[in-house]
Design an enzyme around this catalytic site. Structure first.
Site, PDB file in Angstrom:
ATOM      1  N   GLU A  27       0.809  -1.224   0.000  1.00  0.00           N
ATOM      2  CA  GLU A  27       0.000   0.000   0.000  1.00  0.00           C
ATOM      3  C   GLU A  27       0.843   1.275   0.000  1.00  0.00           C
ATOM      4  OE1 GLU A  27      -2.885  -0.323   3.163  1.00  0.00           O
ATOM      5  OE2 GLU A  27      -3.790  -2.116   2.305  1.00  0.00           O
TER       6      GLU A  27
ATOM      7  N   GLU B 134      -5.286  -8.818   0.507  1.00  0.00           N
ATOM      8  CA  GLU B 134      -5.967  -8.499   1.768  1.00  0.00           C
ATOM      9  C   GLU B 134      -7.445  -8.298   1.483  1.00  0.00           C
ATOM     10  OE1 GLU B 134      -4.493  -5.149   4.056  1.00  0.00           O
ATOM     11  OE2 GLU B 134      -2.417  -5.767   3.736  1.00  0.00           O
TER      12      GLU B 134
HETATM   13  O1  IFM Z   1      -4.315  -3.550   9.038  1.00  0.00           O
HETATM   14  C1  IFM Z   1      -4.249  -2.972   7.770  1.00  0.00           C
HETATM   15  C2  IFM Z   1      -3.077  -3.521   6.997  1.00  0.00           C
HETATM   16  O2  IFM Z   1      -1.879  -3.368   7.677  1.00  0.00           O
HETATM   17  C3  IFM Z   1      -2.964  -2.807   5.666  1.00  0.00           C
HETATM   18  N1  IFM Z   1      -4.212  -2.842   4.961  1.00  0.00           N
HETATM   19  C4  IFM Z   1      -5.412  -2.465   5.666  1.00  0.00           C
HETATM   20  C5  IFM Z   1      -5.503  -3.227   6.980  1.00  0.00           C
HETATM   21  C6  IFM Z   1      -6.777  -2.825   7.728  1.00  0.00           C
HETATM   22  O3  IFM Z   1      -6.789  -1.467   7.996  1.00  0.00           O
END
Ligand code: IFM
Length: 453
Positions: free
Chosen positions: A166, A360
């Site tokens: 990210e 994710e």
């Molecule tokens: O916990 C985070 C992760 O580290 C990065 N993506 C979003 C998740 C939830 O906020």
């Protein structure tokens, strides 16, 4: 949609990151990270929480690997804490830190669980922040050198590498909004921070091309941006936010230049040389995407409902809450599974048929207490089901989606929210650190076992 059978080699996993689960951040010679510093600065993290203990994974890693196996997972995405391996960020390798990840990878492989290793999930060594961190033009080279240490140590057993998690979050909440480490409010720095993150990705990929034998990609946070109303100003705001969040990093990597909206968004803060096409140094030109990445990791949670708001810098827009009747998570994020299908289709449409992983996807809810030994996290079960259906819809339409990683394996340190937000399939008792799989974990295990939804 009737039932959908996932491909036999589809990877089923869960994801975590180092600072969020490991605890013991300074153990065995590790150097402090910017998150260690940030969390220890009064007022930065809710309730004064830190990652000092987190889920205790640094000591309980073997138990966690056993848990992954019990839950039927075929893959596991985790990150390496840069400062465990290189305490000063550069120079001497700390063997004890590297050995921790060697042991973890060995245990995963022994259990038949495919490791996906993220090199950077936000925990820059503090020593590098003291040199300007990602604002320093040397940062891509620091990153590539660090990556090379890991490639040499683990590429024989790690088939999937993620460079940076990210980059948008590193850039904006980290360097402009001051909400995440390093906690800066420096709008003018953002374009170069982002550029250095992209160059860092490219430098690591170039190093990997020279010696690596598997696949390397990047994980980006993506969400469809929809105008909050039919007003033209909101429509334009949604389009700007789409460039800002979804295309800022992918366009240069896969199409060869920054989105045209970036200059408008940043105004005078957007460096003139970035307007060249291609920018300098060159990113990929169409057709050469395999040089810049082997796959894209998609971190998907929700959509953005966007309203024009001229006072919000740099975007001139903000995200607003959905209507009261719409389901939301405790993060305030709308549950919007259709956006996952749309995002996967959009990626293929805009950038071509490159391999994708959902690196994710998950939701924070306040789970009920255990009743008769079961934590019935019904909202997370619904979220999981609806998003797996959404992924299946994209697969049915021929998207080259190769795996799904639930965020997260464990309830963990949710950055500036501390431990208040719970994303885990598995509950972690704050006192004993005992792990208890929630109902969502067994539902996920059942889906994995049967291979269809
Ligand atoms: O916990 C985070 C992760 O580290 C990065 N993506 C979003 C998740 C939830 O906020």
């Amino acid at each position: 949609m009737s039932s959908y059978h996932f491909p036999a080699n589809f990877l089923w996993g869960a994801a975590t990151s180092a600072y969020q689960i490991e605890g013991d951040p300074l153990a065995d010679g590790a150097g402090a990270s910017i998150w260690h510093r940030f969390a220890h600065t009064l007022g930065r993290v809710a309730n004064g929480d830190t990652g000092d203990r987190a889920c205790g994974h640094y000591r309980r890693w073997a138990e966690d690997v056993a848990l992954l196996a019990e839950l039927g997972m075929t893959a596991y995405r985790f990150s390496v804490a840069w400062g465990r391996v290189l305490p000063d960020g550069r120079g001497a390798v700390n063997q004890r830190g590297l050995d921790f990840y060697r042991r973890l990878v060995d245990a995963l492989v022994e259990r038949g669980i495919t490791p996906m290793l993220t090199l950077y999930h936000w925990d820059l060594p503090a020593a590098l922040q003291d040199r300007g961190g990602w604002r320093n033009p040397d940062s891509p080279a620091w990153f590539a050198d660090y990556a090379q240490v890991l490639f040499e140590a683990l590429d024989d057993r790690v088939p999937l590498w993620v460079t940076i998690n990210e980059p948008w979050v590193v850039t904006i909440p980290g360097h402009v909004d001051g909400e995440l480490a390093p906690g800066l409010r420096d709008l003018g720095a953002a374009p170069r921070v982002a550029h250095h993150l992209l160059l860092a990705h490219l430098a690591a990929v170039a190093a990997y091309r020279a010696s690596g034998r598997h696949q390397i990609g990047i994980a980006v946070n993506l969400e469809p941006q929809h105008p909050a109303s039919a007003a033209l100003a909101d429509q334009l705001a949604a389009q700007r936010r789409d460039a800002f969040i979804n295309r800022w990093f992918l366009d240069p990597l896969l199409l060869g230049s920054y989105p045209s909206e970036m200059a408008e968004i940043f105004g005078a803060a957007w460096p003139e040389e970035f307007m060249l096409n291609p920018p300098n140094p060159p990113f990929s030109k169409g057709g050469e995407m395999s040089l810049t990445t082997d796959f894209i990791g998609v971190n998907y949670y929700s959509r953005g409902l966007v309203q024009a708001e001229p006072t919000v810098r740099p975007l001139g827009a903000r995200r607003v809450s959905p209507a009261a009747e719409v389901p939301i998570t405790t993060m305030g994020w709308e549950v919007y599974p259709a956006g996952l299908t749309a995002t996967l289709l959009w990626l293929r449409e805009r950038y071509g048929a490159l391999p994708l992983y959902i690196t994710e996807n998950g939701a924070a809810f306040s789970d009920p207490p255990a009743a008769h030994g079961v934590i019935d996290d019904a909202q997370r079960v619904d979220y999981l089901h609806s998003h797996l259906h959404a992924a299946a819809l994209a697969l049915e339409q021929g998207v080259d989606l190769r795996g799904y990683f639930a965020w997260s394996l464990l309830d963990n340190f949710e950055w500036a929210h501390g431990y208040a937000q719970r994303f885990g399939l598995v509950q972690v008792d704050p006192l004993t650190l005992a792990r208890t799989p929630k109902r969502s974990a067994s539902v996920y295990r059942d889906v994995i076992r049967r291979g269809w939804i």
